[in-house]
Design a protein around this motif. Structure first.
Motif, PDB file in Angstrom:
ATOM      1  N   TYR A 119       2.966  -5.420   8.464  1.00 60.93           N
ATOM      2  CA  TYR A 119       1.809  -5.698   7.605  1.00 60.93           C
ATOM      3  C   TYR A 119       2.047  -5.184   6.185  1.00 60.93           C
ATOM      4  N   ALA A 120       2.667  -4.025   6.062  1.00 60.63           N
ATOM      5  CA  ALA A 120       2.908  -3.443   4.737  1.00 60.63           C
ATOM      6  C   ALA A 120       3.851  -4.305   3.899  1.00 60.63           C
ATOM      7  N   ARG A 121       4.702  -5.109   4.549  1.00 64.69           N
ATOM      8  CA  ARG A 121       5.676  -5.937   3.832  1.00 64.69           C
ATOM      9  C   ARG A 121       5.133  -7.317   3.433  1.00 64.69           C
ATOM     10  N   VAL A 122       3.882  -7.608   3.732  1.00 62.28           N
ATOM     11  CA  VAL A 122       3.317  -8.899   3.319  1.00 62.28           C
ATOM     12  C   VAL A 122       3.367  -8.965   1.791  1.00 62.28           C
ATOM     13  N   PRO A 123       3.986  -9.983   1.220  1.00 63.70           N
ATOM     14  CA  PRO A 123       4.109 -10.057  -0.239  1.00 63.70           C
ATOM     15  C   PRO A 123       2.748 -10.137  -0.936  1.00 63.70           C
ATOM     16  N   ASP A 124       2.680  -9.507  -2.088  1.00 65.68           N
ATOM     17  CA  ASP A 124       1.430  -9.479  -2.855  1.00 65.68           C
ATOM     18  C   ASP A 124       0.970 -10.862  -3.277  1.00 65.68           C
ATOM     19  N   ASP A 125       1.897 -11.807  -3.445  1.00 65.28           N
ATOM     20  CA  ASP A 125       1.522 -13.129  -3.939  1.00 65.28           C
ATOM     21  C   ASP A 125       1.257 -14.144  -2.816  1.00 65.28           C
ATOM     22  N   THR A 126       1.021 -13.655  -1.594  1.00 68.95           N
ATOM     23  CA  THR A 126       0.713 -14.534  -0.467  1.00 68.95           C
ATOM     24  C   THR A 126      -0.641 -15.210  -0.693  1.00 68.95           C
ATOM     25  N   ASP A 127      -0.689 -16.520  -0.469  1.00 67.34           N
ATOM     26  CA  ASP A 127      -1.949 -17.265  -0.563  1.00 67.34           C
ATOM     27  C   ASP A 127      -2.640 -17.387   0.789  1.00 67.34           C
ATOM     28  N   ILE A 128      -1.854 -17.694   1.821  1.00 68.49           N
ATOM     29  CA  ILE A 128      -2.396 -17.868   3.167  1.00 68.49           C
ATOM     30  C   ILE A 128      -1.590 -16.984   4.104  1.00 68.49           C
ATOM     31  N   LEU A 129      -2.276 -16.053   4.744  1.00 70.22           N
ATOM     32  CA  LEU A 129      -1.632 -15.142   5.676  1.00 70.22           C
ATOM     33  C   LEU A 129      -1.939 -15.610   7.095  1.00 70.22           C
ATOM     34  N   ILE A 130      -0.885 -15.708   7.908  1.00 70.22           N
ATOM     35  CA  ILE A 130      -1.016 -16.133   9.299  1.00 70.22           C
ATOM     36  C   ILE A 130      -0.609 -14.952  10.166  1.00 70.22           C
ATOM     37  N   THR A 131      -1.535 -14.462  10.967  1.00 66.17           N
ATOM     38  CA  THR A 131      -1.276 -13.364  11.889  1.00 66.17           C
ATOM     39  C   THR A 131      -1.791 -13.781  13.262  1.00 66.17           C
ATOM     40  N   HIS A 132      -1.452 -13.013  14.270  1.00 70.23           N
ATOM     41  CA  HIS A 132      -2.103 -13.252  15.558  1.00 70.23           C
ATOM     42  C   HIS A 132      -3.341 -12.383  15.664  1.00 70.23           C
ATOM     43  N   SER A 133      -3.220 -11.161  15.252  1.00 78.03           N
ATOM     44  CA  SER A 133      -4.350 -10.234  15.301  1.00 78.03           C
ATOM     45  C   SER A 133      -5.341 -10.522  14.184  1.00 78.03           C
ATOM     46  N   PRO A 134      -6.632 -10.392  14.481  1.00 75.74           N
ATOM     47  CA  PRO A 134      -7.610 -10.440  13.387  1.00 75.74           C
ATOM     48  C   PRO A 134      -7.565  -9.149  12.575  1.00 75.74           C
ATOM     49  N   VAL A 135      -8.178  -9.207  11.423  1.00 73.24           N
ATOM     50  CA  VAL A 135      -8.382  -8.009  10.625  1.00 73.24           C
ATOM     51  C   VAL A 135      -9.578  -7.268  11.232  1.00 73.24           C
ATOM     52  N   TYR A 136      -9.590  -5.964  11.105  1.00 74.12           N
ATOM     53  CA  TYR A 136     -10.674  -5.169  11.688  1.00 74.12           C
ATOM     54  C   TYR A 136     -12.034  -5.578  11.107  1.00 74.12           C
ATOM     55  N   GLY A 137     -12.969  -5.880  12.000  1.00 73.60           N
ATOM     56  CA  GLY A 137     -14.350  -6.120  11.602  1.00 73.60           C
ATOM     57  C   GLY A 137     -14.723  -7.559  11.333  1.00 73.60           C
ATOM     58  N   ILE A 138     -13.767  -8.487  11.426  1.00 71.51           N
ATOM     59  CA  ILE A 138     -14.083  -9.894  11.130  1.00 71.51           C
ATOM     60  C   ILE A 138     -13.588 -10.774  12.279  1.00 71.51           C
ATOM     61  N   LEU A 139     -14.524 -11.379  12.986  1.00 69.05           N
ATOM     62  CA  LEU A 139     -14.225 -12.260  14.124  1.00 69.05           C
ATOM     63  C   LEU A 139     -13.285 -11.589  15.122  1.00 69.05           C
ATOM     64  N   ASP A 140     -13.526 -10.291  15.368  1.00 67.19           N
ATOM     65  CA  ASP A 140     -12.651  -9.506  16.248  1.00 67.19           C
ATOM     66  C   ASP A 140     -13.407  -8.771  17.343  1.00 67.19           C
ATOM     67  N   PHE A 141     -14.699  -9.064  17.532  1.00 69.67           N
ATOM     68  CA  PHE A 141     -15.552  -8.270  18.419  1.00 69.67           C
ATOM     69  C   PHE A 141     -15.628  -8.896  19.803  1.00 69.67           C
ATOM     70  N   ASP A 142     -15.359  -8.086  20.824  1.00 70.54           N
ATOM     71  CA  ASP A 142     -15.470  -8.524  22.216  1.00 70.54           C
ATOM     72  C   ASP A 142     -15.630  -7.288  23.084  1.00 70.54           C
ATOM     73  N   ASP A 143     -16.446  -7.379  24.122  1.00 71.72           N
ATOM     74  CA  ASP A 143     -16.665  -6.251  25.043  1.00 71.72           C
ATOM     75  C   ASP A 143     -17.055  -4.977  24.298  1.00 71.72           C
ATOM     76  N   ASN A 144     -17.898  -5.127  23.273  1.00 71.98           N
ATOM     77  CA  ASN A 144     -18.411  -3.990  22.487  1.00 71.98           C
ATOM     78  C   ASN A 144     -17.318  -3.225  21.735  1.00 71.98           C
ATOM     79  N   ILE A 145     -16.223  -3.897  21.443  1.00 72.02           N
ATOM     80  CA  ILE A 145     -15.118  -3.265  20.712  1.00 72.02           C
ATOM     81  C   ILE A 145     -14.643  -4.208  19.609  1.00 72.02           C
ATOM     82  N   ASN A 146     -14.340  -3.647  18.438  1.00 70.81           N
ATOM     83  CA  ASN A 146     -13.646  -4.388  17.388  1.00 70.81           C
ATOM     84  C   ASN A 146     -12.150  -4.218  17.629  1.00 70.81           C
TER      85      ASN A 146
END
Length: 197
Positions: free
Chosen positions: A112-139
């Motif tokens: 994650y730390a190596r993602v270039p600063d000039d990235t326009d669209i980032l594709i990950t498998h994991s969501p970012v904390y707090g956004i569309l990541d909630f299930d079973d009362n856990i983020n």
């Protein structure tokens, strides 16, 4: 640019019919269920045959058969992103996979730390904390990814992993797309997301 976003098909890609038109199709991981090479080959054969100008995929935690593998021999318009970038029509798309071997060490944080600063669209498998990541009362999202995003000027973050949170939201000018196709009980399929950039 119109992007068709898929994720978490878990071997059910052949059930996807009449996919909408788009310039690019992106699969953000978990195309396998148990992670065998045969599953990956079946997915790649299907994916390469899709009628889109560009096809991009990354690996998720179910796709460990490709951990450390060199994926070559793909059609010129099919791009496997593994901590790497592709530029299409002036947009830089960067992909970070989610291999379990990286997650149990500090390698995922370094990825994650190596993602270039000039990235326009980032594709990950994991969501970012707090956004569309909630299930079973856990983020379940990544706090490291949240921290890294604060230094980026993204147009979109495409991910999956949390089946119960399939959907799209726009926040602080960024489109967040959880493209999980398989629902949370693994018994039906969600519609793919369409993103306009």
């Amino acid at each position: 640019m119109k992007i068709l976003h898929l994720s978490d098909t878990h071997g059910c890609h052949h059930r996807l019919r009449d996919l909408p038109d788009a310039d690019i199709v992106v699969h953000s991981g978990d195309f396998c269920m148990v992670g065998t090479e045969q599953e990956a080959i079946d997915f790649l054969n299907w994916f390469c045959d899709l009628p889109y100008r560009h096809k991009i995929f990354i690996c998720g935690n179910h796709d460990d058969c490709l951990y450390g593998a060199k994926v070559d021999g793909l059609d010129p318009n099919v791009h496997y992103l593994c901590n790497s970038v592709i530029e299409i029509d002036g947009l830089k798309l960067y992909g970070v996979p989610m291999f379990m071997g990286d997650c149990v060490t500090d390698r995922q944080s370094r990825n994650y730390a190596r993602v270039p600063d000039d990235t326009d669209i980032l594709i990950t498998h994991s969501p970012v904390y707090g956004i569309l990541d909630f299930d079973d009362n856990i983020n379940y999202g990544s706090e490291e990814l949240l921290h890294r995003m604060s230094a980026l000027n993204l147009k979109a973050l495409l991910f999956g992993h949390i089946h119960a949170q399939h959907g799209l939201i726009k926040q602080s000018g960024i489109i967040f797309s959880n493209g999980a196709i398989m629902n949370s009980t693994y018994d039906s399929l969600n519609a793919p997301n369409i993103i306009e950039i």
